[in-house]
Design a protein around this motif. Structure first.
Motif, PDB file in Angstrom:
ATOM      1  N   HIS A  61      -7.495  15.928  -4.944  1.00  0.00           N
ATOM      2  CA  HIS A  61      -6.328  16.284  -5.743  1.00  0.00           C
ATOM      3  C   HIS A  61      -5.090  15.505  -5.318  1.00  0.00           C
ATOM      4  O   HIS A  61      -4.413  14.876  -6.144  1.00  0.00           O
ATOM      5  CB  HIS A  61      -6.065  17.786  -5.651  1.00  0.00           C
ATOM      6  N   GLN A  62      -4.770  15.531  -4.018  1.00  0.00           N
ATOM      7  CA  GLN A  62      -3.560  14.862  -3.534  1.00  0.00           C
ATOM      8  C   GLN A  62      -3.614  13.368  -3.779  1.00  0.00           C
ATOM      9  O   GLN A  62      -2.617  12.738  -4.127  1.00  0.00           O
ATOM     10  CB  GLN A  62      -3.366  15.144  -2.038  1.00  0.00           C
ATOM     11  N   LEU A  63      -4.797  12.807  -3.617  1.00  0.00           N
ATOM     12  CA  LEU A  63      -4.977  11.374  -3.822  1.00  0.00           C
ATOM     13  C   LEU A  63      -4.639  10.968  -5.250  1.00  0.00           C
ATOM     14  O   LEU A  63      -3.992   9.947  -5.487  1.00  0.00           O
ATOM     15  CB  LEU A  63      -6.429  11.009  -3.496  1.00  0.00           C
ATOM     16  N   LEU A  64      -5.056  11.777  -6.213  1.00  0.00           N
ATOM     17  CA  LEU A  64      -4.881  11.428  -7.619  1.00  0.00           C
ATOM     18  C   LEU A  64      -3.484  11.708  -8.146  1.00  0.00           C
ATOM     19  O   LEU A  64      -3.074  11.149  -9.160  1.00  0.00           O
ATOM     20  CB  LEU A  64      -5.919  12.176  -8.462  1.00  0.00           C
ATOM     21  N   ILE A  65      -2.731  12.591  -7.470  1.00  0.00           N
ATOM     22  CA  ILE A  65      -1.392  12.913  -7.978  1.00  0.00           C
ATOM     23  C   ILE A  65      -0.283  12.126  -7.290  1.00  0.00           C
ATOM     24  O   ILE A  65       0.860  12.133  -7.757  1.00  0.00           O
ATOM     25  CB  ILE A  65      -1.082  14.423  -7.850  1.00  0.00           C
ATOM     26  N   ASP A  66      -0.600  11.435  -6.192  1.00  0.00           N
ATOM     27  CA  ASP A  66       0.419  10.688  -5.456  1.00  0.00           C
ATOM     28  C   ASP A  66       0.573   9.294  -6.058  1.00  0.00           C
ATOM     29  O   ASP A  66      -0.171   8.372  -5.737  1.00  0.00           O
ATOM     30  CB  ASP A  66       0.046  10.602  -3.979  1.00  0.00           C
ATOM     31  N   LEU A  71       1.701   1.951  -2.892  1.00  0.00           N
ATOM     32  CA  LEU A  71       2.817   1.039  -2.629  1.00  0.00           C
ATOM     33  C   LEU A  71       2.837   0.617  -1.161  1.00  0.00           C
ATOM     34  O   LEU A  71       3.473  -0.368  -0.797  1.00  0.00           O
ATOM     35  CB  LEU A  71       4.147   1.707  -2.993  1.00  0.00           C
ATOM     36  N   LYS A  72       2.116   1.361  -0.319  1.00  0.00           N
ATOM     37  CA  LYS A  72       2.086   1.076   1.114  1.00  0.00           C
ATOM     38  C   LYS A  72       1.102  -0.035   1.457  1.00  0.00           C
ATOM     39  O   LYS A  72       1.036  -0.463   2.605  1.00  0.00           O
ATOM     40  CB  LYS A  72       1.693   2.340   1.888  1.00  0.00           C
ATOM     41  N   THR A  73       0.320  -0.482   0.496  1.00  0.00           N
ATOM     42  CA  THR A  73      -0.741  -1.445   0.783  1.00  0.00           C
ATOM     43  C   THR A  73      -0.377  -2.841   0.314  1.00  0.00           C
ATOM     44  O   THR A  73       0.370  -3.017  -0.650  1.00  0.00           O
ATOM     45  CB  THR A  73      -2.050  -1.018   0.093  1.00  0.00           C
ATOM     46  N   ALA A  74      -0.947  -3.846   1.013  1.00  0.00           N
ATOM     47  CA  ALA A  74      -0.657  -5.241   0.680  1.00  0.00           C
ATOM     48  C   ALA A  74      -1.761  -5.881  -0.151  1.00  0.00           C
ATOM     49  O   ALA A  74      -1.526  -6.883  -0.824  1.00  0.00           O
ATOM     50  CB  ALA A  74      -0.445  -6.046   1.967  1.00  0.00           C
ATOM     51  N   THR A  75      -2.966  -5.322  -0.095  1.00  0.00           N
ATOM     52  CA  THR A  75      -4.097  -5.899  -0.830  1.00  0.00           C
ATOM     53  C   THR A  75      -4.865  -4.798  -1.548  1.00  0.00           C
ATOM     54  O   THR A  75      -4.731  -3.614  -1.236  1.00  0.00           O
ATOM     55  CB  THR A  75      -5.068  -6.630   0.126  1.00  0.00           C
ATOM     56  N   HIS A  76      -5.715  -5.212  -2.477  1.00  0.00           N
ATOM     57  CA  HIS A  76      -6.560  -4.250  -3.195  1.00  0.00           C
ATOM     58  C   HIS A  76      -7.577  -3.620  -2.239  1.00  0.00           C
ATOM     59  O   HIS A  76      -7.872  -2.427  -2.337  1.00  0.00           O
ATOM     60  CB  HIS A  76      -7.280  -4.938  -4.357  1.00  0.00           C
ATOM     61  N   TYR A  77      -8.100  -4.429  -1.328  1.00  0.00           N
ATOM     62  CA  TYR A  77      -9.062  -3.893  -0.368  1.00  0.00           C
ATOM     63  C   TYR A  77      -8.424  -2.793   0.476  1.00  0.00           C
ATOM     64  O   TYR A  77      -9.048  -1.764   0.759  1.00  0.00           O
ATOM     65  CB  TYR A  77      -9.597  -5.010   0.529  1.00  0.00           C
ATOM     66  N   GLU A  78      -7.169  -2.990   0.870  1.00  0.00           N
ATOM     67  CA  GLU A  78      -6.480  -1.959   1.637  1.00  0.00           C
ATOM     68  C   GLU A  78      -6.287  -0.690   0.811  1.00  0.00           C
ATOM     69  O   GLU A  78      -6.256   0.415   1.349  1.00  0.00           O
ATOM     70  CB  GLU A  78      -5.139  -2.486   2.143  1.00  0.00           C
ATOM     71  N   GLN A  79      -6.164  -0.851  -0.500  1.00  0.00           N
ATOM     72  CA  GLN A  79      -6.085   0.325  -1.366  1.00  0.00           C
ATOM     73  C   GLN A  79      -7.374   1.136  -1.289  1.00  0.00           C
ATOM     74  O   GLN A  79      -7.349   2.364  -1.230  1.00  0.00           O
ATOM     75  CB  GLN A  79      -5.822  -0.101  -2.814  1.00  0.00           C
ATOM     76  N   LEU A  80      -8.507   0.435  -1.263  1.00  0.00           N
ATOM     77  CA  LEU A  80      -9.796   1.123  -1.161  1.00  0.00           C
ATOM     78  C   LEU A  80      -9.914   1.839   0.180  1.00  0.00           C
ATOM     79  O   LEU A  80     -10.379   2.983   0.246  1.00  0.00           O
ATOM     80  CB  LEU A  80     -10.940   0.120  -1.330  1.00  0.00           C
ATOM     81  N   LEU A  81      -9.473   1.178   1.246  1.00  0.00           N
ATOM     82  CA  LEU A  81      -9.478   1.820   2.558  1.00  0.00           C
ATOM     83  C   LEU A  81      -8.607   3.069   2.558  1.00  0.00           C
ATOM     84  O   LEU A  81      -8.980   4.100   3.135  1.00  0.00           O
ATOM     85  CB  LEU A  81      -8.976   0.841   3.628  1.00  0.00           C
ATOM     86  N   LEU A  82      -7.473   2.972   1.902  1.00  0.00           N
ATOM     87  CA  LEU A  82      -6.553   4.108   1.855  1.00  0.00           C
ATOM     88  C   LEU A  82      -7.160   5.281   1.093  1.00  0.00           C
ATOM     89  O   LEU A  82      -6.980   6.447   1.484  1.00  0.00           O
ATOM     90  CB  LEU A  82      -5.230   3.681   1.207  1.00  0.00           C
ATOM     91  N   VAL A  83      -7.887   4.991   0.017  1.00  0.00           N
ATOM     92  CA  VAL A  83      -8.568   6.047  -0.735  1.00  0.00           C
ATOM     93  C   VAL A  83      -9.494   6.832   0.190  1.00  0.00           C
ATOM     94  O   VAL A  83      -9.434   8.070   0.264  1.00  0.00           O
ATOM     95  CB  VAL A  83      -9.386   5.463  -1.909  1.00  0.00           C
ATOM     96  N   PHE A  84     -10.339   6.109   0.926  1.00  0.00           N
ATOM     97  CA  PHE A  84     -11.326   6.802   1.756  1.00  0.00           C
ATOM     98  C   PHE A  84     -10.712   7.403   3.016  1.00  0.00           C
ATOM     99  O   PHE A  84     -11.181   8.448   3.487  1.00  0.00           O
ATOM    100  CB  PHE A  84     -12.493   5.866   2.081  1.00  0.00           C
ATOM    101  N   HIS A  85      -9.666   6.793   3.527  1.00  0.00           N
ATOM    102  CA  HIS A  85      -8.976   7.433   4.659  1.00  0.00           C
ATOM    103  C   HIS A  85      -8.380   8.767   4.224  1.00  0.00           C
ATOM    104  O   HIS A  85      -8.476   9.771   4.949  1.00  0.00           O
ATOM    105  CB  HIS A  85      -7.865   6.543   5.212  1.00  0.00           C
ATOM    106  N   THR A  86      -7.798   8.799   3.033  1.00  0.00           N
ATOM    107  CA  THR A  86      -7.218  10.036   2.511  1.00  0.00           C
ATOM    108  C   THR A  86      -8.299  11.089   2.305  1.00  0.00           C
ATOM    109  O   THR A  86      -8.111  12.268   2.660  1.00  0.00           O
ATOM    110  CB  THR A  86      -6.478   9.767   1.182  1.00  0.00           C
ATOM    111  N   LEU A  87      -9.434  10.683   1.750  1.00  0.00           N
ATOM    112  CA  LEU A  87     -10.533  11.627   1.530  1.00  0.00           C
ATOM    113  C   LEU A  87     -11.051  12.191   2.854  1.00  0.00           C
ATOM    114  O   LEU A  87     -11.321  13.389   2.966  1.00  0.00           O
ATOM    115  CB  LEU A  87     -11.671  10.941   0.780  1.00  0.00           C
TER     116      LEU A  87
END
Length: 200
Positions: A61-66, A71-87
């Motif tokens: 829930h929090q991941l999808l509403i934030d 904006l904290k990431t520099a690359t798309h790959y880092e976005q994927l890492l952030l998704v799973f770190h949040t989960l």
């Protein structure tokens, strides 16, 4: 259905489960904490088991509403890492006891708790496609199939964490496996468990 009553029951029950452990909490305990009768509980919750079947929806829930998260990431790959770190962080909040109960319930009867969530799937597939196009990951092929593999790998690590009753640091191993499976570009490798490059 009165959603406020259902939300109160869910929230109160989860708090009790975390405080005492799932097996130690009775329906009577939940009713007393909510100030409701058992007929009201059964009307809005159905069963004690039902209260832990949507843990995945709670964790994403929090991941999808934030809207500002990426904006904290520099690359798309880092976005994927952030998704799973949040989960993983959200999963840890509820602990192996509740997730174990969810797994057990779904092994007894498929409640679809482990089904792919459409919104999260679309988000991750889009990120993987952008990572492929940017040359951040070397793995080729259908992004949706790649994401399914990652998602099931995540569930496997999570299940092992439950089996070991939380005495397993699965986050670092998951990200190491993710890096190898995606064939991550050299300058993006050696990320820490929060999806940032080591040393930053």
């Amino acid at each position: 259905m009165n959603s406020s009553i259902k939300e109160k029951i869910n929230g109160t029950a989860i708090k009790l489960f975390l405080d005492r452990g799932y097996a130690q909490v009775t329906i009577k305990d939940i009713c007393e904490a909510c100030g409701i009768t058992k007929p009201t509980f059964y009307k809005y919750a159905g069963s004690k088991e039902n209260l832990i079947l949507d843990l995945y929806d709670i964790t994403i829930h929090q991941l999808l509403i934030d809207n500002y998260l990426f904006l904290k990431t520099a690359t798309h790959y880092e976005q994927l890492l952030l998704v799973f770190h949040t989960l993983i962080s959200e999963t840890a909040k509820y602990g192996p006891d509740l997730f174990s109960q969810m797994f057990i319930s779904n092994l007894t009867s498929d409640h679809h708790s482990l089904d792919m969530r459409e919104n999260l799937t679309k988000l991750c597939v889009a990120i993987i496609e952008e990572s492929q196009q940017a040359g951040e990951i070397g793995v080729k092929g259908d992004a949706a199939a790649i994401y399914r593999g990652i998602a099931h790998m995540f569930t496997g690590y999570e299940c092992l964490w439950c089996i070991k009753k939380g005495a397993y640091e699965w986050e670092a191993e998951f990200f190491e496996s993710l890096e190898e499976l995606l064939d991550v570009r050299e300058d993006l490798k050696k990320t820490d468990t929060k999806g940032r490059k080591a040393g930053k």
